[in-house]
Design a protein around this motif. Structure first.
Motif, mmCIF file in Angstrom:
data_model
loop_
_atom_site.group_PDB
_atom_site.id
_atom_site.type_symbol
_atom_site.label_atom_id
_atom_site.label_comp_id
_atom_site.label_asym_id
_atom_site.label_seq_id
_atom_site.Cartn_x
_atom_site.Cartn_y
_atom_site.Cartn_z
ATOM 1 N N ALA A 165 23.713 51.342 35.358
ATOM 2 C CA ALA A 165 23.358 51.869 34.047
ATOM 3 C C ALA A 165 24.571 51.761 33.127
ATOM 4 C CB ALA A 165 22.923 53.327 34.162
ATOM 5 N N GLN A 207 18.569 46.467 36.731
ATOM 6 C CA GLN A 207 18.155 46.534 38.125
ATOM 7 C C GLN A 207 17.759 45.155 38.608
ATOM 8 O OE1 GLN A 207 15.083 49.436 38.448
ATOM 9 N NE2 GLN A 207 16.505 51.145 38.394
ATOM 10 N N ILE A 220 22.658 57.494 34.648
ATOM 11 C CA ILE A 220 22.856 57.642 33.205
ATOM 12 C C ILE A 220 23.829 58.797 32.950
ATOM 13 C CG2 ILE A 220 21.708 58.286 31.066
ATOM 14 C CD1 ILE A 220 19.201 56.933 32.145
ATOM 15 N N LEU A 255 19.516 50.085 31.435
ATOM 16 C CA LEU A 255 19.418 50.038 32.889
ATOM 17 C C LEU A 255 19.285 48.593 33.342
ATOM 18 C CD1 LEU A 255 16.937 52.976 33.495
ATOM 19 C CD2 LEU A 255 19.403 52.994 33.757
#
Length: 138
Positions: free
Chosen positions: A21, A76, A40, A74
């Motif tokens: 993040a 991922q 976060i 974010l």
């Protein structure tokens, strides 16, 4: 050694699947702070703790809550990890072994273990045997 390499590769595979993040704090439209982490984070520039500052005119007031904002991004890895088994035939295995031995480990295939031979003087001939076995015509 093999255990250490396999543990390192397993940890690399595990950490490559964890998301990251990026937390960014914007103050007055410009980026003030940015941090990377696993989760976060709410960042603060210090203006959020102060109260409304009023200037000379009562209608112009600066609200620190309105000027400061946090943005989160974010990242991922959603791709599935498919481990493929590579089939190597005998010719490729011989090439890989020779390449690894010659260029990576720099191991000589033929070892030069010969020792230098000293120069020996041949013995002197006491009789001339060639002359003894010849036949002469007179």
């Amino acid at each position: 050694m093999k255990k250490q390499i396999s543990i390192a590769l397993a940890l690399l595979l595990m950490f490559s699947n964890i998301g990251m993040a990026k937390s960014t704090h914007l103050c007055m439209g410009s980026e003030m702070l940015a941090e990377f982490g696993i989760a976060i984070k709410h960042l603060d520039c210090g203006m959020g703790n102060s109260h409304k500052q009023e200037s000379g005119y009562s209608e112009q007031s600066l609200d620190p809550i309105e000027c400061c904002q946090n943005q989160f991004e974010l990242v991922q890895n959603d791709k599935d990890q498919n481990l493929k088994v590579v089939k190597i035939d005998a010719a490729q295995l011989v090439f890989l072994a020779a390449f690894t031995q010659a260029f990576i480990f720099n191991i000589a295939v033929i070892s030069d273990d010969r020792q230098a031979q000293p120069y020996l003087i041949p013995p002197t001939i006491e009789k001339d045997f060639n002359v003894l076995f010849q036949s002469f015509l007179i």
